[in-house]
Motif scaffolding. Structure first.
Motif, PDB file in Angstrom:
ATOM      1  N   ALA A 188       0.831  -1.208   0.000  1.00 45.95           N
ATOM      2  CA  ALA A 188       0.000   0.000   0.000  1.00 45.95           C
ATOM      3  C   ALA A 188       0.863   1.255   0.000  1.00 45.95           C
ATOM      4  O   ALA A 188       0.626   2.202  -0.760  1.00 45.95           O
ATOM      5  CB  ALA A 188      -0.929  -0.017   1.214  1.00 45.95           C
ATOM      6  N   GLN A 189       1.906   1.254   0.873  1.00 45.53           N
ATOM      7  CA  GLN A 189       2.805   2.411   0.894  1.00 45.53           C
ATOM      8  C   GLN A 189       3.567   2.551  -0.417  1.00 45.53           C
ATOM      9  O   GLN A 189       3.826   3.660  -0.878  1.00 45.53           O
ATOM     10  CB  GLN A 189       3.782   2.291   2.066  1.00 45.53           C
ATOM     11  CG  GLN A 189       3.157   2.487   3.430  1.00 45.53           C
ATOM     12  CD  GLN A 189       2.448   1.248   3.942  1.00 45.53           C
ATOM     13  OE1 GLN A 189       2.561   0.181   3.340  1.00 45.53           O
ATOM     14  NE2 GLN A 189       1.703   1.380   5.024  1.00 45.53           N
ATOM     15  N   GLY A 190       3.911   1.414  -1.017  1.00 44.69           N
ATOM     16  CA  GLY A 190       4.597   1.467  -2.303  1.00 44.69           C
ATOM     17  C   GLY A 190       3.731   2.076  -3.391  1.00 44.69           C
ATOM     18  O   GLY A 190       4.198   2.888  -4.199  1.00 44.69           O
TER      19      GLY A 190
ATOM     20  N   PHE B 289       4.350   5.500  -5.483  1.00 49.28           N
ATOM     21  CA  PHE B 289       4.277   5.514  -6.949  1.00 49.28           C
ATOM     22  C   PHE B 289       3.255   6.532  -7.443  1.00 49.28           C
ATOM     23  O   PHE B 289       3.481   7.246  -8.427  1.00 49.28           O
ATOM     24  CB  PHE B 289       3.917   4.108  -7.445  1.00 49.28           C
ATOM     25  CG  PHE B 289       3.752   4.018  -8.938  1.00 49.28           C
ATOM     26  CD1 PHE B 289       4.852   4.063  -9.779  1.00 49.28           C
ATOM     27  CD2 PHE B 289       2.488   3.899  -9.506  1.00 49.28           C
ATOM     28  CE1 PHE B 289       4.694   3.976 -11.151  1.00 49.28           C
ATOM     29  CE2 PHE B 289       2.322   3.812 -10.869  1.00 49.28           C
ATOM     30  CZ  PHE B 289       3.437   3.856 -11.699  1.00 49.28           C
ATOM     31  N   GLY B 290       2.128   6.613  -6.747  1.00 48.51           N
ATOM     32  CA  GLY B 290       1.115   7.592  -7.130  1.00 48.51           C
ATOM     33  C   GLY B 290       1.606   9.025  -6.988  1.00 48.51           C
ATOM     34  O   GLY B 290       1.308   9.882  -7.823  1.00 48.51           O
ATOM     35  N   ILE B 291       2.385   9.291  -5.929  1.00 50.51           N
ATOM     36  CA  ILE B 291       2.941  10.634  -5.745  1.00 50.51           C
ATOM     37  C   ILE B 291       3.881  10.986  -6.891  1.00 50.51           C
ATOM     38  O   ILE B 291       3.875  12.110  -7.409  1.00 50.51           O
ATOM     39  CB  ILE B 291       3.655  10.719  -4.385  1.00 50.51           C
ATOM     40  CG1 ILE B 291       2.629  10.621  -3.248  1.00 50.51           C
ATOM     41  CG2 ILE B 291       4.453  12.013  -4.265  1.00 50.51           C
ATOM     42  CD1 ILE B 291       3.240  10.532  -1.876  1.00 50.51           C
ATOM     43  N   VAL B 292       4.707  10.009  -7.305  1.00 48.55           N
ATOM     44  CA  VAL B 292       5.623  10.250  -8.422  1.00 48.55           C
ATOM     45  C   VAL B 292       4.849  10.518  -9.709  1.00 48.55           C
ATOM     46  O   VAL B 292       5.177  11.436 -10.478  1.00 48.55           O
ATOM     47  CB  VAL B 292       6.580   9.042  -8.594  1.00 48.55           C
ATOM     48  CG1 VAL B 292       7.406   9.188  -9.858  1.00 48.55           C
ATOM     49  CG2 VAL B 292       7.492   8.918  -7.386  1.00 48.55           C
ATOM     50  N   VAL B 293       3.798   9.735  -9.952  1.00 45.63           N
ATOM     51  CA  VAL B 293       2.996   9.923 -11.169  1.00 45.63           C
ATOM     52  C   VAL B 293       2.310  11.284 -11.160  1.00 45.63           C
ATOM     53  O   VAL B 293       2.294  12.002 -12.169  1.00 45.63           O
ATOM     54  CB  VAL B 293       1.961   8.788 -11.300  1.00 45.63           C
ATOM     55  CG1 VAL B 293       0.986   9.076 -12.435  1.00 45.63           C
ATOM     56  CG2 VAL B 293       2.676   7.460 -11.549  1.00 45.63           C
ATOM     57  N   LEU B 294       1.755  11.668 -10.019  1.00 46.40           N
ATOM     58  CA  LEU B 294       1.092  12.972  -9.926  1.00 46.40           C
ATOM     59  C   LEU B 294       2.092  14.114 -10.136  1.00 46.40           C
ATOM     60  O   LEU B 294       1.774  15.126 -10.778  1.00 46.40           O
ATOM     61  CB  LEU B 294       0.406  13.115  -8.569  1.00 46.40           C
ATOM     62  CG  LEU B 294      -0.834  12.240  -8.338  1.00 46.40           C
ATOM     63  CD1 LEU B 294      -1.365  12.418  -6.931  1.00 46.40           C
ATOM     64  CD2 LEU B 294      -1.914  12.569  -9.365  1.00 46.40           C
TER      65      LEU B 294
END
Length: 372
Positions: free
Chosen positions: A109-111, A115-120
């Motif tokens: 979940a943390q991973g 990853f979502g933060i990097v994509v955003l």
């Protein structure tokens, strides 16, 4: 009168033994070797689990608090009696010297969150870049509507710094690349008796691919970083904020002249680099294969059609515009501190070079049948 040297009295209370600190637990009181050793002996003699009473101290500072905090094992004892200012000093020392919390193992979940933060973040970068490109288009239309109000002085200055001042280094690198490429090709072609084909290889490779690519990489590292640093320094010195307050459009005054200068200078530098590389290749071919310059100049127009030069010039314009947009994009994103300025400049150079290589690969795929 109590002694100024730090010492500890043992007392008994309702809850058990209590260590009552006396004297001056300060940098002055603990500064000499004798007092420091006496304090350490007194601390070691305190019974485990004792309460601590600091209210009778004559003076107490951060060094005394740090000494106690280290003796307590970087955690609060069960009972500590202090004055308000003494507890404030202890809490500051505890906050600064508290052990770092152990890093938690990241689950899936943390991973995914990371990853979502990097994509955003990447999508935000892309959004800002597209907005900057649209702003450049609007600034170009504004310039066409009122050319007499254009930033021509800024444009001429950038054209000189980006174009004229880059000629020596691009010529040197192009010449050396031509020498190296001709020398390596000659070793292979001699084995098959195909020495004359070195004209085809050098002409096509240098005019169509390596000339524009080398020029773009050099300009991205040399001028792209300079553009990012210039705009970044304007952010640090709050010049960009002043421009916004005065109503001066940043796209028209900062981005447009740099993009125009790079769009015009890049094709010229690409041709200049290709010519310098061809000169190096001709000299190396003459030395290694005995192919003189006259044969090279006679055969080159026959084996390398003009469409290759047109393609090289066309994609050099695209290289220049993208280098300018990327450099201005990262310059405008710099935060008002020097660390962000260095990070933005590095990211600008890396992104520009990567974009140049990707655009060149795209041109090679789309125009694979042109000029061959």
């Amino acid at each position: 009168m109590p002694s100024p040297s730090p010492w500890i009295e043992s007392a008994s209370g309702d809850d058990g033994p209590c260590a009552v600190l006396q004297g001056r637990w300060t940098a002055g009181g603990l500064g000499n070797k004798t007092a420091w050793r006496a304090a350490q002996v007194a601390l070691a003699a305190v019974a485990p689990g004792s309460a601590w009473d600091l209210r009778a101290l004559q003076a107490f500072d951060h060094l005394g608090a740090l000494t106690l905090w280290q003796h307590w094992g970087r955690q609060w004892p069960a009972q500590v009696l202090t004055l308000e200012r003494q507890r404030a000093v202890l809490e500051r020392v505890a906050a600064q010297g508290a052990p770092a919390a152990p890093a938690r193992r990241q689950g899936w979940a943390q991973g995914w969150d990371a990853f979502g933060i990097v994509v955003l973040g990447a999508l935000a970068q892309l959004r800002d870049f597209i907005a900057l490109a649209g702003q450049l288009l609007l600034s170009s239309l504004r310039l066409l509507a009122a050319p007499q109000r254009g930033p021509w002085r800024d444009f001429s200055g950038h054209l000189y710094r980006i174009g004229a001042q880059a000629l020596p280094i691009t010529a040197l690198v192009g010449f050396l690349i031509g020498v190296v490429l001709a020398y390596l090709m000659s070793q292979v072609l001699r084995q098959f008796g195909a020495e004359t084909f070195i004209v085809n290889i050098l002409g096509l490779a240098l005019i169509r691919e390596l000339g524009p690519l080398l020029a773009a990489v050099l300009i991205a590292g040399r001028s792209g970083s300079a553009i990012t640093a210039q705009i970044g320094v304007m952010r640090v010195t709050e010049e960009l904020d002043a421009m916004r307050v005065m109503g001066i459009p940043r796209g028209f005054r900062l981005v447009l002249p740099r993009a125009m200068a790079l769009a015009i200078a890049m094709p010229l530098i690409a041709v200049w680099t290709a010519v310098a590389a061809l000169v190096g290749g001709v000299l190396a071919a003459d030395v290694t294969l005995g192919i003189n310059a006259s044969y090279f100049l006679e055969a080159l127009p026959k084996v390398v059609p003009l469409a290759n030069l047109t393609l090289a010039v066309g994609k050099s314009v695209v290289f220049g515009i993208f280098i300018a947009l990327i450099a201005c994009h990262y310059g405008l994103r710099v935060k008002p501190n020097t660390e962000s300025l260095g990070q933005g400049t590095t990211a600008s150079v890396v992104t520009s070079i990567t974009a140049v290589i990707l655009i060149d690969a795209l041109f090679a795929v789309v125009f694979k049948s042109v000029g061959i």
